[in-house]
Design a protein around this motif. Structure first.
Motif, PDB file in Angstrom:
ATOM      1  N   PRO A  32       0.792  -1.487  -0.123  1.00  0.00           N
ATOM      2  CA  PRO A  32       0.405   0.280   0.201  1.00  0.00           C
ATOM      3  C   PRO A  32       1.199   1.430   0.287  1.00  0.00           C
ATOM      4  CG  PRO A  32      -0.854  -1.564   1.824  1.00  0.00           C
ATOM      5  CD  PRO A  32       0.120  -2.225   1.179  1.00  0.00           C
ATOM      6  N   VAL A  33       0.552   2.216  -0.495  1.00  0.00           N
ATOM      7  CA  VAL A  33       1.267   3.442  -0.725  1.00  0.00           C
ATOM      8  C   VAL A  33       1.364   4.406   0.639  1.00  0.00           C
ATOM      9  CG1 VAL A  33       0.943   5.903  -1.612  1.00  0.00           C
ATOM     10  CG2 VAL A  33      -0.005   3.950  -2.876  1.00  0.00           C
ATOM     11  N   ALA A  34       0.037   4.335   1.807  1.00  0.00           N
ATOM     12  CA  ALA A  34       0.861   4.696   2.828  1.00  0.00           C
ATOM     13  C   ALA A  34       1.932   4.176   3.548  1.00  0.00           C
ATOM     14  CB  ALA A  34      -0.246   4.293   4.106  1.00  0.00           C
ATOM     15  N   PHE A  35       2.377   2.557   3.636  1.00  0.00           N
ATOM     16  CA  PHE A  35       3.654   1.481   3.559  1.00  0.00           C
ATOM     17  C   PHE A  35       4.825   2.218   2.892  1.00  0.00           C
ATOM     18  CE2 PHE A  35       0.102  -0.175   5.754  1.00  0.00           C
ATOM     19  CZ  PHE A  35       0.310  -0.043   7.241  1.00  0.00           C
ATOM     20  N   GLY A  36       4.576   2.940   1.597  1.00  0.00           N
ATOM     21  CA  GLY A  36       6.252   2.814   0.868  1.00  0.00           C
ATOM     22  C   GLY A  36       5.495   2.409  -0.578  1.00  0.00           C
ATOM     23  N   GLY A  37       4.697   2.042  -0.870  1.00  0.00           N
ATOM     24  CA  GLY A  37       4.339   1.231  -1.818  1.00  0.00           C
ATOM     25  C   GLY A  37       4.471   2.336  -3.250  1.00  0.00           C
ATOM     26  N   LYS A  38       4.229   1.617  -4.328  1.00  0.00           N
ATOM     27  CA  LYS A  38       3.857   3.015  -5.675  1.00  0.00           C
ATOM     28  C   LYS A  38       2.769   2.229  -6.620  1.00  0.00           C
ATOM     29  CE  LYS A  38       8.465   4.137  -5.971  1.00  0.00           C
ATOM     30  NZ  LYS A  38       9.466   4.540  -6.959  1.00  0.00           N
ATOM     31  N   PRO A  39       1.811   2.845  -6.633  1.00  0.00           N
ATOM     32  CA  PRO A  39       0.060   2.651  -7.404  1.00  0.00           C
ATOM     33  C   PRO A  39       1.002   1.503  -8.602  1.00  0.00           C
ATOM     34  CG  PRO A  39       0.383   5.081  -6.873  1.00  0.00           C
ATOM     35  CD  PRO A  39       2.157   4.509  -6.045  1.00  0.00           C
ATOM     36  N   LEU A  40       0.562   1.119  -9.533  1.00  0.00           N
ATOM     37  CA  LEU A  40       0.525  -0.080 -10.481  1.00  0.00           C
ATOM     38  C   LEU A  40      -0.034   1.235 -11.426  1.00  0.00           C
ATOM     39  CD1 LEU A  40      -0.356  -3.609  -9.964  1.00  0.00           C
ATOM     40  CD2 LEU A  40       2.116  -2.677  -9.834  1.00  0.00           C
ATOM     41  N   PRO A  41       0.980   0.651 -12.983  1.00  0.00           N
ATOM     42  CA  PRO A  41       0.533   1.919 -13.826  1.00  0.00           C
ATOM     43  C   PRO A  41      -0.722   0.584 -14.874  1.00  0.00           C
ATOM     44  CG  PRO A  41       1.965   0.807 -14.098  1.00  0.00           C
ATOM     45  CD  PRO A  41       2.162  -0.049 -12.714  1.00  0.00           C
ATOM     46  N   SER A  54     -21.554  -1.220  -2.807  1.00  0.00           N
ATOM     47  CA  SER A  54     -20.182  -2.021  -2.127  1.00  0.00           C
ATOM     48  C   SER A  54     -19.382  -2.025  -2.411  1.00  0.00           C
ATOM     49  CB  SER A  54     -20.404  -1.950  -0.748  1.00  0.00           C
ATOM     50  OG  SER A  54     -21.317  -3.483  -1.153  1.00  0.00           O
ATOM     51  N   SER A  55     -19.720  -2.442  -3.977  1.00  0.00           N
ATOM     52  CA  SER A  55     -18.450  -3.260  -4.380  1.00  0.00           C
ATOM     53  C   SER A  55     -17.910  -2.235  -5.498  1.00  0.00           C
ATOM     54  CB  SER A  55     -18.076  -4.172  -4.644  1.00  0.00           C
ATOM     55  OG  SER A  55     -19.594  -4.776  -6.065  1.00  0.00           O
ATOM     56  N   GLN A  56     -16.848  -2.255  -6.995  1.00  0.00           N
ATOM     57  CA  GLN A  56     -16.783  -2.350  -7.686  1.00  0.00           C
ATOM     58  C   GLN A  56     -15.933  -3.184  -8.891  1.00  0.00           C
ATOM     59  OE1 GLN A  56     -14.171   1.382  -7.063  1.00  0.00           O
ATOM     60  NE2 GLN A  56     -15.026   2.591  -8.259  1.00  0.00           N
ATOM     61  N   HIS A  57     -16.477  -3.382  -9.488  1.00  0.00           N
ATOM     62  CA  HIS A  57     -16.450  -4.057 -10.994  1.00  0.00           C
ATOM     63  C   HIS A  57     -15.059  -3.924 -12.335  1.00  0.00           C
ATOM     64  CE1 HIS A  57     -17.898  -7.494  -8.982  1.00  0.00           C
ATOM     65  NE2 HIS A  57     -18.485  -6.359  -8.554  1.00  0.00           N
ATOM     66  N   ILE A  58     -13.848  -3.476 -12.221  1.00  0.00           N
ATOM     67  CA  ILE A  58     -12.947  -2.547 -14.042  1.00  0.00           C
ATOM     68  C   ILE A  58     -12.532  -3.905 -14.439  1.00  0.00           C
ATOM     69  CG2 ILE A  58     -13.542  -0.822 -12.529  1.00  0.00           C
ATOM     70  CD1 ILE A  58     -10.334  -0.838 -11.716  1.00  0.00           C
ATOM     71  N   ILE A  59     -12.145  -3.077 -15.850  1.00  0.00           N
ATOM     72  CA  ILE A  59     -11.034  -3.810 -16.225  1.00  0.00           C
ATOM     73  C   ILE A  59     -10.211  -3.330 -16.458  1.00  0.00           C
ATOM     74  CG2 ILE A  59     -10.772  -5.226 -18.958  1.00  0.00           C
ATOM     75  CD1 ILE A  59     -13.876  -6.006 -18.924  1.00  0.00           C
ATOM     76  N   VAL A  60      -8.730  -3.690 -16.556  1.00  0.00           N
ATOM     77  CA  VAL A  60      -8.469  -3.222 -16.185  1.00  0.00           C
ATOM     78  C   VAL A  60      -6.609  -3.499 -17.802  1.00  0.00           C
ATOM     79  CG1 VAL A  60      -8.331  -1.619 -14.239  1.00  0.00           C
ATOM     80  CG2 VAL A  60      -6.364  -3.978 -14.218  1.00  0.00           C
ATOM     81  N   SER A  61      -5.844  -2.608 -17.722  1.00  0.00           N
ATOM     82  CA  SER A  61      -4.461  -3.611 -18.471  1.00  0.00           C
ATOM     83  C   SER A  61      -3.135  -3.135 -17.600  1.00  0.00           C
ATOM     84  CB  SER A  61      -5.176  -2.637 -20.621  1.00  0.00           C
ATOM     85  OG  SER A  61      -3.491  -3.553 -20.253  1.00  0.00           O
ATOM     86  N   LEU A  62      -2.116  -4.296 -17.800  1.00  0.00           N
ATOM     87  CA  LEU A  62      -0.821  -3.694 -16.696  1.00  0.00           C
ATOM     88  C   LEU A  62      -0.435  -3.910 -17.976  1.00  0.00           C
ATOM     89  CD1 LEU A  62       0.127  -3.337 -14.496  1.00  0.00           C
ATOM     90  CD2 LEU A  62      -0.067  -4.914 -13.625  1.00  0.00           C
ATOM     91  N   LYS A  63       1.343  -3.547 -18.340  1.00  0.00           N
ATOM     92  CA  LYS A  63       2.267  -4.664 -18.864  1.00  0.00           C
ATOM     93  C   LYS A  63       3.289  -4.985 -17.450  1.00  0.00           C
ATOM     94  CE  LYS A  63       1.761  -1.808 -22.820  1.00  0.00           C
ATOM     95  NZ  LYS A  63       1.534  -0.774 -23.696  1.00  0.00           N
ATOM     96  N   ALA A  64       3.001  -5.541 -17.518  1.00  0.00           N
ATOM     97  CA  ALA A  64       4.160  -6.272 -16.968  1.00  0.00           C
ATOM     98  C   ALA A  64       6.281  -5.146 -17.056  1.00  0.00           C
ATOM     99  CB  ALA A  64       4.830  -7.307 -16.891  1.00  0.00           C
ATOM    100  N   ASP A  65       6.437  -4.844 -18.388  1.00  0.00           N
ATOM    101  CA  ASP A  65       7.115  -4.097 -18.723  1.00  0.00           C
ATOM    102  C   ASP A  65       7.245  -2.576 -18.200  1.00  0.00           C
ATOM    103  OD1 ASP A  65       8.574  -6.034 -20.256  1.00  0.00           O
ATOM    104  OD2 ASP A  65       8.303  -4.970 -21.807  1.00  0.00           O
ATOM    105  N   ASP A  66       5.919  -2.291 -17.353  1.00  0.00           N
ATOM    106  CA  ASP A  66       6.095  -0.624 -16.929  1.00  0.00           C
ATOM    107  C   ASP A  66       5.891  -1.045 -15.023  1.00  0.00           C
ATOM    108  OD1 ASP A  66       5.006   0.579 -18.839  1.00  0.00           O
ATOM    109  OD2 ASP A  66       3.287   0.552 -18.574  1.00  0.00           O
ATOM    110  N   ILE A  67       6.388  -2.391 -14.825  1.00  0.00           N
ATOM    111  CA  ILE A  67       6.097  -2.597 -13.131  1.00  0.00           C
ATOM    112  C   ILE A  67       7.570  -2.615 -12.973  1.00  0.00           C
ATOM    113  CG2 ILE A  67       5.750  -4.050 -11.048  1.00  0.00           C
ATOM    114  CD1 ILE A  67       4.006  -5.810 -13.006  1.00  0.00           C
ATOM    115  N   SER A  68       7.920  -1.597 -12.065  1.00  0.00           N
ATOM    116  CA  SER A  68       9.131  -1.212 -11.095  1.00  0.00           C
ATOM    117  C   SER A  68       9.691  -2.490 -10.115  1.00  0.00           C
ATOM    118  CB  SER A  68       9.593   0.202 -10.964  1.00  0.00           C
ATOM    119  OG  SER A  68       8.889   0.339 -10.076  1.00  0.00           O
ATOM    120  N   SER A  69      10.805  -2.950 -10.087  1.00  0.00           N
ATOM    121  CA  SER A  69      10.903  -4.111  -9.263  1.00  0.00           C
ATOM    122  C   SER A  69      11.318  -3.295  -7.863  1.00  0.00           C
ATOM    123  CB  SER A  69      12.290  -4.276  -9.118  1.00  0.00           C
ATOM    124  OG  SER A  69      12.795  -4.744 -10.383  1.00  0.00           O
TER     125      SER A  69
END
Length: 69
Positions: A32-41, A54-69
């Protein structure tokens, strides 16, 4: 959730299970960002209407190359 190729599939699981699978297969710990994490792009592809406000449903796209270690 495959690093080496594009993968598209409907997955209907809760967030905790998603995070567990994501961390296991992608090798990136979701902190979590509150603990020093970064949001996923991610790019939101679509927001889905639900009868339950009370719930949300979304479809997202995430490229593995955009994830920083």
């Amino acid at each position: 959730m495959n690093k080496s190729m594009e993968y598209s599939h409907h997955i209907d699981i809760d967030y905790d299970r998603f995070a567990e699978l994501f961390e296991e297969y992608i090798g990136h710990q979701l902190i979590p960002v509150a603990f020093g994490g970064k949001p996923l792009p991610v790019t939101v592809i679509e927001k889905l209407n639900t009868e339950d406000s009370s719930s949300q449903h979304i479809i997202v796209s995430l490229k593995a190359d955009d994830i920083s270690s």
